[in-house]
Scaffold this motif. Structure first.
Motif, PDB file in Angstrom:
ATOM      1  N   TYR A 113    -133.477 -38.259  24.628  1.00 17.41           N
ATOM      2  CA  TYR A 113    -133.827 -38.739  25.971  1.00 17.41           C
ATOM      3  C   TYR A 113    -132.822 -39.756  26.480  1.00 17.41           C
ATOM      4  CZ  TYR A 113    -137.881 -35.881  26.014  1.00 17.41           C
ATOM      5  OH  TYR A 113    -138.679 -34.779  26.020  1.00 17.41           O
ATOM      6  N   ILE A 150    -144.822 -36.206  12.226  1.00 17.90           N
ATOM      7  CA  ILE A 150    -144.530 -36.901  13.480  1.00 17.90           C
ATOM      8  C   ILE A 150    -144.645 -35.927  14.651  1.00 17.90           C
ATOM      9  CG2 ILE A 150    -142.004 -36.622  13.570  1.00 17.90           C
ATOM     10  CD1 ILE A 150    -143.830 -39.868  14.251  1.00 17.90           C
ATOM     11  N   PRO A 210    -142.677 -34.799   6.483  1.00 13.92           N
ATOM     12  CA  PRO A 210    -142.854 -35.939   7.388  1.00 13.92           C
ATOM     13  C   PRO A 210    -142.504 -35.605   8.830  1.00 13.92           C
ATOM     14  CG  PRO A 210    -141.631 -36.609   5.451  1.00 13.92           C
ATOM     15  CD  PRO A 210    -141.785 -35.144   5.362  1.00 13.92           C
ATOM     16  N   VAL A 211    -141.528 -34.725   9.031  1.00 10.78           N
ATOM     17  CA  VAL A 211    -141.148 -34.371  10.400  1.00 10.78           C
ATOM     18  C   VAL A 211    -142.284 -33.586  11.059  1.00 10.78           C
ATOM     19  CG1 VAL A 211    -139.473 -33.168  11.816  1.00 10.78           C
ATOM     20  CG2 VAL A 211    -138.728 -34.444   9.836  1.00 10.78           C
ATOM     21  N   HIS A 261    -138.042 -27.357  18.305  1.00 11.82           N
ATOM     22  CA  HIS A 261    -137.082 -27.897  17.333  1.00 11.82           C
ATOM     23  C   HIS A 261    -137.808 -28.679  16.244  1.00 11.82           C
ATOM     24  CE1 HIS A 261    -133.161 -26.932  18.889  1.00 11.82           C
ATOM     25  NE2 HIS A 261    -133.498 -27.302  20.105  1.00 11.82           N
ATOM     26  N   PHE A 262    -138.679 -29.571  16.703  1.00 12.42           N
ATOM     27  CA  PHE A 262    -139.389 -30.417  15.743  1.00 12.42           C
ATOM     28  C   PHE A 262    -140.231 -29.566  14.807  1.00 12.42           C
ATOM     29  CE2 PHE A 262    -139.417 -35.025  17.011  1.00 12.42           C
ATOM     30  CZ  PHE A 262    -138.269 -34.922  17.741  1.00 12.42           C
ATOM     31  N   THR A 310    -139.658 -40.177   2.752  1.00  9.80           N
ATOM     32  CA  THR A 310    -140.543 -39.537   3.734  1.00  9.80           C
ATOM     33  C   THR A 310    -140.711 -40.436   4.961  1.00  9.80           C
ATOM     34  OG1 THR A 310    -142.610 -40.448   2.882  1.00  9.80           O
ATOM     35  CG2 THR A 310    -141.847 -38.400   1.900  1.00  9.80           C
ATOM     36  N   MET A 358    -135.620 -19.662  17.658  1.00 10.62           N
ATOM     37  CA  MET A 358    -135.631 -20.090  19.059  1.00 10.62           C
ATOM     38  C   MET A 358    -134.558 -19.408  19.889  1.00 10.62           C
ATOM     39  SD  MET A 358    -135.976 -24.085  18.080  1.00 10.62           S
ATOM     40  CE  MET A 358    -135.753 -24.608  19.755  1.00 10.62           C
ATOM     41  N   TRP A 374    -133.087 -23.580  11.360  1.00 15.06           N
ATOM     42  CA  TRP A 374    -134.367 -23.429  12.039  1.00 15.06           C
ATOM     43  C   TRP A 374    -134.229 -22.820  13.439  1.00 15.06           C
ATOM     44  CZ3 TRP A 374    -132.203 -28.433  12.031  1.00 15.06           C
ATOM     45  CH2 TRP A 374    -132.055 -29.020  13.279  1.00 15.06           C
ATOM     46  N   PHE A 385    -132.596 -26.126   5.643  1.00  8.65           N
ATOM     47  CA  PHE A 385    -132.664 -27.165   6.671  1.00  8.65           C
ATOM     48  C   PHE A 385    -131.657 -26.929   7.801  1.00  8.65           C
ATOM     49  CE2 PHE A 385    -134.808 -29.333   3.262  1.00  8.65           C
ATOM     50  CZ  PHE A 385    -135.803 -29.996   3.944  1.00  8.65           C
ATOM     51  N   LEU A 419    -137.775 -40.034   7.285  1.00  5.69           N
ATOM     52  CA  LEU A 419    -137.825 -38.805   8.082  1.00  5.69           C
ATOM     53  C   LEU A 419    -138.964 -38.828   9.096  1.00  5.69           C
ATOM     54  CD1 LEU A 419    -136.548 -36.769   5.229  1.00  5.69           C
ATOM     55  CD2 LEU A 419    -135.745 -36.413   7.548  1.00  5.69           C
ATOM     56  N   LEU A 420    -140.040 -39.550   8.780  1.00  8.86           N
ATOM     57  CA  LEU A 420    -141.120 -39.704   9.751  1.00  8.86           C
ATOM     58  C   LEU A 420    -140.594 -40.433  10.985  1.00  8.86           C
ATOM     59  CD1 LEU A 420    -144.304 -39.393   9.999  1.00  8.86           C
ATOM     60  CD2 LEU A 420    -144.367 -41.794   9.420  1.00  8.86           C
ATOM     61  N   TRP A 437    -129.952 -37.816  27.796  1.00  7.06           N
ATOM     62  CA  TRP A 437    -130.241 -37.147  29.063  1.00  7.06           C
ATOM     63  C   TRP A 437    -130.307 -38.131  30.233  1.00  7.06           C
ATOM     64  CZ3 TRP A 437    -134.616 -33.420  27.065  1.00  7.06           C
ATOM     65  CH2 TRP A 437    -134.015 -32.224  26.618  1.00  7.06           C
ATOM     66  N   PHE A 478    -138.055 -27.513  12.410  1.00  7.54           N
ATOM     67  CA  PHE A 478    -137.332 -28.283  11.396  1.00  7.54           C
ATOM     68  C   PHE A 478    -138.203 -28.417  10.147  1.00  7.54           C
ATOM     69  CE2 PHE A 478    -136.129 -32.124   9.091  1.00  7.54           C
ATOM     70  CZ  PHE A 478    -134.779 -31.891   8.923  1.00  7.54           C
ATOM     71  N   ASP A 489    -139.558 -32.062  27.474  1.00  5.03           N
ATOM     72  CA  ASP A 489    -138.938 -30.783  27.160  1.00  5.03           C
ATOM     73  C   ASP A 489    -139.773 -30.029  26.135  1.00  5.03           C
ATOM     74  OD1 ASP A 489    -137.236 -28.710  26.775  1.00  5.03           O
ATOM     75  OD2 ASP A 489    -135.934 -29.804  25.395  1.00  5.03           O
ATOM     76  N   PHE A 545    -130.101 -35.790   5.753  1.00  5.48           N
ATOM     77  CA  PHE A 545    -130.936 -34.765   6.362  1.00  5.48           C
ATOM     78  C   PHE A 545    -131.390 -35.192   7.756  1.00  5.48           C
ATOM     79  CE2 PHE A 545    -130.999 -33.011   2.143  1.00  5.48           C
ATOM     80  CZ  PHE A 545    -130.947 -31.663   2.408  1.00  5.48           C
ATOM     81  N   MET A 551    -144.063 -45.599  21.170  1.00  8.46           N
ATOM     82  CA  MET A 551    -144.258 -44.825  19.942  1.00  8.46           C
ATOM     83  C   MET A 551    -143.495 -45.440  18.779  1.00  8.46           C
ATOM     84  SD  MET A 551    -144.342 -40.844  20.971  1.00  8.46           S
ATOM     85  CE  MET A 551    -142.691 -40.907  21.551  1.00  8.46           C
ATOM     86  N   ARG A 602    -127.070 -27.302  26.894  1.00 11.20           N
ATOM     87  CA  ARG A 602    -127.821 -26.288  27.622  1.00 11.20           C
ATOM     88  C   ARG A 602    -127.114 -25.921  28.920  1.00 11.20           C
ATOM     89  NH1 ARG A 602    -133.867 -28.264  26.855  1.00 11.20           N
ATOM     90  NH2 ARG A 602    -133.879 -28.035  24.601  1.00 11.20           N
ATOM     91  N   LEU A 658    -147.062 -36.468  17.806  1.00 10.23           N
ATOM     92  CA  LEU A 658    -146.592 -36.442  19.196  1.00 10.23           C
ATOM     93  C   LEU A 658    -147.406 -35.450  20.016  1.00 10.23           C
ATOM     94  CD1 LEU A 658    -142.709 -36.566  18.774  1.00 10.23           C
ATOM     95  CD2 LEU A 658    -144.190 -38.337  19.660  1.00 10.23           C
ATOM     96  N   VAL A 692    -139.159 -27.273  24.720  1.00  3.64           N
ATOM     97  CA  VAL A 692    -138.347 -26.673  23.656  1.00  3.64           C
ATOM     98  C   VAL A 692    -138.125 -27.677  22.524  1.00  3.64           C
ATOM     99  CG1 VAL A 692    -136.117 -25.617  23.148  1.00  3.64           C
ATOM    100  CG2 VAL A 692    -137.266 -25.101  25.282  1.00  3.64           C
ATOM    101  N   LEU A 693    -138.158 -28.952  22.879  1.00  2.30           N
ATOM    102  CA  LEU A 693    -138.009 -29.981  21.849  1.00  2.30           C
ATOM    103  C   LEU A 693    -139.107 -29.844  20.797  1.00  2.30           C
ATOM    104  CD1 LEU A 693    -136.002 -32.190  21.489  1.00  2.30           C
ATOM    105  CD2 LEU A 693    -137.594 -33.777  22.551  1.00  2.30           C
ATOM    106  N   PHE A 709    -143.222 -33.702  25.849  1.00  3.40           N
ATOM    107  CA  PHE A 709    -143.051 -32.249  25.826  1.00  3.40           C
ATOM    108  C   PHE A 709    -143.411 -31.610  27.172  1.00  3.40           C
ATOM    109  CE2 PHE A 709    -144.327 -32.964  21.217  1.00  3.40           C
ATOM    110  CZ  PHE A 709    -143.019 -33.005  20.791  1.00  3.40           C
ATOM    111  N   PHE A 723    -130.746 -33.147  11.206  1.00  3.76           N
ATOM    112  CA  PHE A 723    -131.818 -32.923  12.169  1.00  3.76           C
ATOM    113  C   PHE A 723    -131.356 -33.314  13.574  1.00  3.76           C
ATOM    114  CE2 PHE A 723    -136.137 -34.644  13.686  1.00  3.76           C
ATOM    115  CZ  PHE A 723    -136.438 -33.448  14.306  1.00  3.76           C
TER     116      PHE A 723
END
Lengths: 547, 141, 217
Positions: free
Chosen positions: C52, A215, A211-212, A244-245, C37, A302, A298, A295, C40-41, C55, A248, A238, B81, C156, B96, A219, A240-241, A231, B85
């Motif tokens: 964000y 998404i 699922p990740v 990560h996604f 699922t 990078m 990851w 998990f 996690l989606l 930040w 993962f 970002d 999980f 989103m 960073r 995106l 780099v994000l 992105f 993440f």
């Protein structure tokens, strides 16, 4: 020996007609359909690889422009990963074998199972559309910001992969429920064949990670189509994000590829050593351990992407934990071999190749997980060699072993053992020629994904290309004797290997309902020491050796 | 008499109504609390209230309190999980440039490593710690 | 006792299950895995949000003021109520009360529709003001760097949630039809129960979205 003819009443023939295949809910047929599809894409991806290696034989462009080269390696990667290797063992072999092994009539949700096959086909077509409508040149990882700025068909390719993700999720979901709810009475968790444990761990990753990816690709598509800026550094986003996604999912996905391979190897090594597998519980739990650790690591993809140093150190540290469950498996397999009466049939040859090649692949993975070493080796051929040793030396060898092992059950016919062994040896040699040279190239600084290269790398590149031709030749032999077996192979009989397991107690190919009468669990899957005395039908087929 | 009616718990209607009321009250509370400023605790308070509401929905509406605990494990597993993440990703995004200050700062000429090199290039040959790398680079050898 | 149950509902029992209970448990586990699922989606988006916001805390604070707190609160109440009616629909079917089940399902559907209508007004207002994601952002009144990111995340997350509401409504409508056709009974109501689980998850996600967007302190 064995049966003299193939049983008339089997799932391949009943019910009859094309429609009965297209609408089938029989897990065996869906498995066979997946098998046909993945072999097709393996052939396409392999052909691309051979073409790429041929182009790389010389250090200047010989018959390809650099743009074509970029598209070709992207296609090779994307096809092999998303269309071949991820669905290969779980969806093709797993679908066929899993319900048989636990004595079930089908998977828990047969309609969902068929749906996942169709979703796979639709996803594959969308990917093919991407190829003909301009191709993709980003590499299979679709890294931003390049993927959001290139004019190639990134959107349709990612959409295709997005759709393929659903297929993977549904297969995983189906398997988990099947394993939980449909085991034959008396088959406790620790009396399941290890194949089932491996598929279970794989399914957990499929359900948790995919699922990740979904998404992420969504995106990416939004970023490219409407510019949401998530992105895009120019808009406060970002890039780099994205990594990560992406990782993962894609790091655990590496274990979606290797775990079922390990599952097959556990089966093959135990059955062809005619011994109770050593450390059953350790192997079973190490599958779950790998799934869990997958998990947490990851970020090791990078190290040079600009992620924080703290994250890099933590990810590097966590990466070493993958070595523990993998090591547990390898040592247990070796202990199983020790004092077993080993029979060197083709599936076993592949299992031993796996043991050798996967260990190299795994150990070089530990090198790459070490932060300072990786900074030096990032994006070199060392990385390419490493993951080919794991993916091809590991998963594909296991898949080939599995194909040879269950082939007689699937189609009721044997293949030519002599030619199978010849092909196995050629593939093994060709593989090592192709990729071991790439380890050396990598340490000498040859960067991956480069179309042209410096003169000093030419000899090793040429050697690697010759290896690829040898490898391709091996697969050609494989294709020929397997097609021959489909037409004229000698009938296999119920249990050509003389091994334990529910799938060998029914006819080959099995009837549509799997078992003529409900199977009864009388012993564990690897109880050779106790069962052989009672089961003369199995004992008769054993080689002469230790009792 | 059906098998389901026996094995499946039918909750009295007042449980649903009570949980529904509690959820509405908690919604009011979270809106009211948001009107006050607790500095950095604002987010934490809002999330705690949301977590309580979510637990009520999961426990009673989704029957997790009464059902087989496997479902609870699946649900909690998903959240765990997800936490992995988010936490590991933020380990990057929040930290960073940590070493930039060290990398871009002036070189500390008094650091031990440089002292050794000074000794090394002065050809005294009486270094306290000689490692192989410095021996190789030394022009004295 | 168990036999009569199997006999009367044989049509729902697939051939590879040994009894209805096993089939129901399988369906439930499958549904929970599906919900996993979904978590996690949405999780990817929650992660995006967390990063964000961490930040740009001030920009998020300023940007959230353009969202309508009353409408958000009303929508929360609407969705929670719909969750209650969905739970009651299942309970009514457990008690074999078909008419009540249909009423509760219809109410749930109505509340879900209300949620979407309110959401539509919120969206329409934002589109009108130019408070849009990424490169479509034209609004001027928010201080802070890159306020369009807030709206990227907002659209989103609420958009994906909205799609799930629409999906849920479709299924609830289908349940209404099947209930009216007497497909369900006190012994077999698995589809309603599964849809209920899904609908509660949709509610559950909104329970987090509400404070994360409308109540930034």
């Amino acid at each position: 020996m064995g049966a003299t003819a193939i049983p008339e009443y089997n799932f391949l023939r009943y019910p009859k007609g094309l429609k009965s295949w297209l609408l089938t809910q029989d897990h065996k047929r869906i498995g066979v359909m997946y098998f046909a599809a993945i072999m097709f894409f393996f052939f396409v991806g392999g052909l691309l690889a051979v073409i790429l290696r041929t182009e790389l034989f010389s250090n200047r462009s010989s018959f390809m422009s650099s743009d074509t080269y970029n598209q070709f390696f992207t296609l090779h990667g994307a096809i092999m990963i998303f269309l071949f290797i991820i669905p290969s063992i779980p969806a093709a072999i797993g679908n066929f074998v899993l319900p048989l092994q636990i004595g079930a009539k089908d998977v828990a949700f047969p309609r969902l199972n068929l749906a996942s096959w169709y979703i796979y086909v639709v996803g594959a077509f969308v990917c093919l559309f991407a190829i003909v409508s301009g191709g993709v040149d980003t590499g299979w990882t679709f890294y931003t910001p390049y993927s959001t700025t290139t004019s190639t068909s990134v959107v349709s390719m990612t959409l295709g992969v997005f759709i393929l993700g659903f297929s993977s999720i549904f297969t995983g979901l189906n398997f988990i429920v099947t394993i939980h709810k449909l085991r034959v009475p008396g088959m406790t968790w620790f009396r399941m064949p290890l194949m089932v444990w491996g598929l279970y761990a794989t399914a957990i990753i499929q359900v948790l990670a995919t699922p990740v990816l979904g998404i992420t690709l969504l995106l990416l598509i939004l970023e490219k189509l409407v510019g949401i800026g998530i992105f895009d550094p120019a808009m406060g986003g970002d890039p780099v994000l994205f990594q990560h996604f992406f990782w993962f999912y894609s790091h655990p996905a590496v274990y979606i590829m290797i775990l079922p391979g390990m599952a097959i190897i556990s089966e093959l090594i135990a059955h062809f050593s005619h011994r109770h597998i050593f450390g059953y519980k350790a192997i079973a739990f190490s599958s779950l351990g790998i799934a869990l650790v997958s998990f947490l690591v990851w970020g090791h993809h990078m190290f040079v992407s600009g992620q924080s140093e703290l994250a890099a150190i933590v990810f590097s540290f966590l990466t070493f934990f993958v070595g523990i469950p993998s090591g547990i498996k390898v040592f247990n397999w070796m202990m199983t071999l020790y004092k077993g009466s080993i029979e060197f049939k083709t599936p076993m040859l592949y299992a031993l190749s796996f043991l050798f090649l996967f260990t190299i692949g795994g150990l070089t993975g530990i090198f790459l997980g070490a932060l300072p070493v990786d900074v030096h080796l990032t994006d070199t051929y060392f990385v390419v060699a490493h993951f080919h040793y794991v993916m091809m030396g590991g998963t594909v060898m296991a898949l080939l072993g599995g194909i040879h092992y269950w082939w007689p059950k699937m189609f009721g016919r044997m293949y030519n053992e002599f030619w199978a062994k010849v092909a196995c040896v050629i593939i093994f040699v060709g593989f090592n020629m192709t990729f071991f040279s790439q380890f050396i190239l990598g340490t000498k600084g040859m960067p991956r994904r480069y179309h042209n290269y410096l003169d000093q790398y030419q000899p090793l590149h040429a050697f690697s290309s010759v290896g690829a031709w040898v490898l391709g030749f091996g697969f050609l032999i494989f294709m020929i004797y397997m097609i021959h077996s489909l037409m004229r192979g000698r009938p296999a009989g119920n249990n050509p290997w003389g091994v334990l397991g529910f799938e060998w107690e029914t006819t080959s190919p099995p009837p549509p309902e799997n078992f003529a009468k409900d199977p009864v669990l009388s012993h564990g899957p690897y109880d050779y020491d106790t069962v052989l005395i009672q089961r003369s039908d199995i004992a008769a087929q054993r080689p002469v050796g230790r009792a | 008499m059906s098998a389901n009616a026996q094995t499946h718990h039918i909750l009295p209607i007042r449980v649903y109504l009570a949980v529904g009321t509690a959820l509405l009250v908690l919604t009011a509370v979270t809106v009211w609390v948001a009107g006050h400023d607790y500095g950095e605790y604002n987010l934490i308070v809002a999330m705690i209230i949301a977590a309580v509401k979510a637990s009520l929905v999961a426990a009673y509406f989704m029957h997790l309190r009464y059902d087989n605990k496997v479902y609870l494990a699946v649900f909690v597993g998903a959240l765990l999980f997800l936490a992995v993440f988010i936490i590991l990703t933020m380990l990057d995004t929040l930290r960073r440039g940590d070493v930039n200050a060290i990398e871009t700062g002036p070189i500390d000429q008094n650091a031990v490593i440089y002292q050794q090199q000074v000794i090394d290039t002065s050809h005294t040959g009486a270094m306290k710690s000689v490692d192989s790398a410095s021996t190789h680079t030394s022009p004295a050898k | 006792m168990a036999m009569t149950h199997t006999d009367t509902h044989k049509s729902h029992l697939a051939h590879h299950f040994s009894d209805g209970e096993q089939q129901k448990e399988a369906a439930k586990l499958g549904m929970w895995l599906f919900l996993l699922t979904e978590v996690l989606l949405f999780g990817g988006l929650f992660c995006t949000y967390a990063i964000y916001r961490s930040w740009n805390p001030d920009m998020f604070h300023n940007a959230h003021k353009v969202l309508s707190l009353p409408l958000g609160t009303i929508n929360t109440i609407v969705l929670i109520t719909s969750s209650v009616t969905m739970a009651l629909a299942i309970r009514s079917m457990q008690l074999a009360n078909k008419k009540q089940t249909m009423w509760y399902l219809a109410t749930t559907l109505l509340l879900a529709g209300t949620f979407l209508v309110i959401k539509y007004f919120e969206y329409a207002h934002k589109i009108h003001e130019g408070q849009l994601p990424g490169r479509f952002y034209t609004f001027q009144g928010i201080e802070g760097t890159n306020p369009h990111v807030f709206f990227s995340v907002y659209f989103m997350m609420t958009g994906l949630h909205g799609i799930h509401v629409i999906g849920g409504m479709t299924v609830i409508g289908w349940l209404l039809y099947r209930t009216s056709k007497n497909h369900f009974s006190a012994a077999y109501y698995t589809p309603i129960e599964m849809t209920g689980l899904y609908w509660h998850l949709v509610d559950l996600i909104w329970i987090f979205l509400f404070p994360l967007f409308y109540l930034i302190g």
